[in-house]
Design an enzyme around this catalytic site. Sequence first.
Site, PDB file in Angstrom:
ATOM      1  N   ASP A   1     -34.125  49.088  77.861  1.00 44.53           N
ATOM      2  CA  ASP A   1     -34.621  50.405  78.042  1.00 44.53           C
ATOM      3  C   ASP A   1     -33.875  51.247  79.176  1.00 44.53           C
ATOM      4  O   ASP A   1     -32.689  51.199  78.889  1.00 44.53           O
ATOM      5  CB  ASP A   1     -36.227  50.023  78.867  1.00 44.53           C
TER       6      ASP A   1
ATOM      7  N   GLY B   1     -31.651  47.310  84.817  1.00 43.56           N
ATOM      8  CA  GLY B   1     -31.742  48.603  85.497  1.00 43.56           C
ATOM      9  C   GLY B   1     -30.614  49.044  86.435  1.00 43.56           C
ATOM     10  O   GLY B   1     -30.590  50.181  86.754  1.00 43.56           O
TER      11      GLY B   1
ATOM     12  N   GLU C   1     -31.941  42.566  77.080  1.00 37.78           N
ATOM     13  CA  GLU C   1     -33.485  42.557  77.058  1.00 37.78           C
ATOM     14  C   GLU C   1     -34.208  41.498  75.901  1.00 37.78           C
ATOM     15  O   GLU C   1     -35.150  41.283  76.062  1.00 37.78           O
ATOM     16  CB  GLU C   1     -33.865  44.124  77.088  1.00 37.78           C
TER      17      GLU C   1
ATOM     18  N   GLY D   1     -33.557  44.928  87.071  1.00 36.07           N
ATOM     19  CA  GLY D   1     -34.476  45.080  87.593  1.00 36.07           C
ATOM     20  C   GLY D   1     -35.483  43.703  88.157  1.00 36.07           C
ATOM     21  O   GLY D   1     -34.831  42.611  87.558  1.00 36.07           O
TER      22      GLY D   1
END
Length: 347
Positions: A146, A115, A138, A68
């Site tokens: 996530d 992402g 992460e 992301g």
Amino acid sequence: MDFGGGEEIRFERMGRAGLVTMARPQALNAITHRMINALSRALDAWEADPAVDLVLLKGEGRAFSAGGDIMAVYEGGKAGKPPVEFFADEYRLNARIPRFPKPYVSLIDGIVMGGGVGLSFHGSHRVLTENAQFAMPEVGIGFFPDVGGSHLLPKLRGSFGMYLALTGERIRYGDALWSGLATHAIKGADQEDIIRRLTDSGDVETVLQSHSVRPDAETSQSVFDAIARHFSKDTLAAVIASLEAEAASDEFASKTLAIIAQRSPTSLNVAFRQIRAGHSMSMDDCMRMEFRILVRMLGGHDFYEGIRAAIVDKDRRPKWRPAELGSVAAADVDPYFAPLGQRELAL
């Protein structure tokens, strides 16, 4: 075709396929809110289009997608406006991809993280070349794995998913195929021919099988055995204790402890509970759980501190709160998983 992605993501109808190209090579195809919404609209259209037999996703340049756009997240959070809606729309798309009724083929040639993993590894066909590098790093920036990591990682062989979640280490296509992350491995030089044949015929299984290779795993069997031994423990404390017991005589255990020591203690505890919980949860329930964690992370300290240290100041010396793994109690982790009431993620 224009689904509102502008120059960030391109959509084309090529023969029997809907072709998606992430087109931010200068940013390693970092995912933006605009890209998420455009891909969602494309999937809506192509699901209903009988002339489209499959969706094919690829990245432009040397990365598939490095994750992301975390600088946008950092700036929004620091301004008191964390981009919760970006994550909500991203998580909805992550949850939708496994339900997509047509073959969803991701051609991964280069870096795929965060992402980018969410847009590719929940699809039916995950095709990696020798240039692919997979990671969920992460915990190294005070966040958690996530975009469906809680659904994807527990499925991997030999507790490999827990190892990847807690270390953030990169792997290549041999390990990805061995662990179950990849469905196919191919030669990078064959990509154009694969795309041509897929778009001409729409016959995904035949085309991919004819180009598949069987690379050796990059990790040795002895290390795979060590990962299974250490990372299958019932608690994070037991994982650490298992590694410590062998660190003096085993290079893998010593190296892995050193890596984990650099990660956010809070993130490690959250990620461990998340991956354990996800083993028995549906994809939708995993995404609801991850949204709960996300909302709390955006209101905390370590995520912004991790981005500061890695991206903004680049000093690589994050000041985690708390700084020690033993300082994080179960009661500190519980709120990350608590229901959000009216703010729960709607799928």
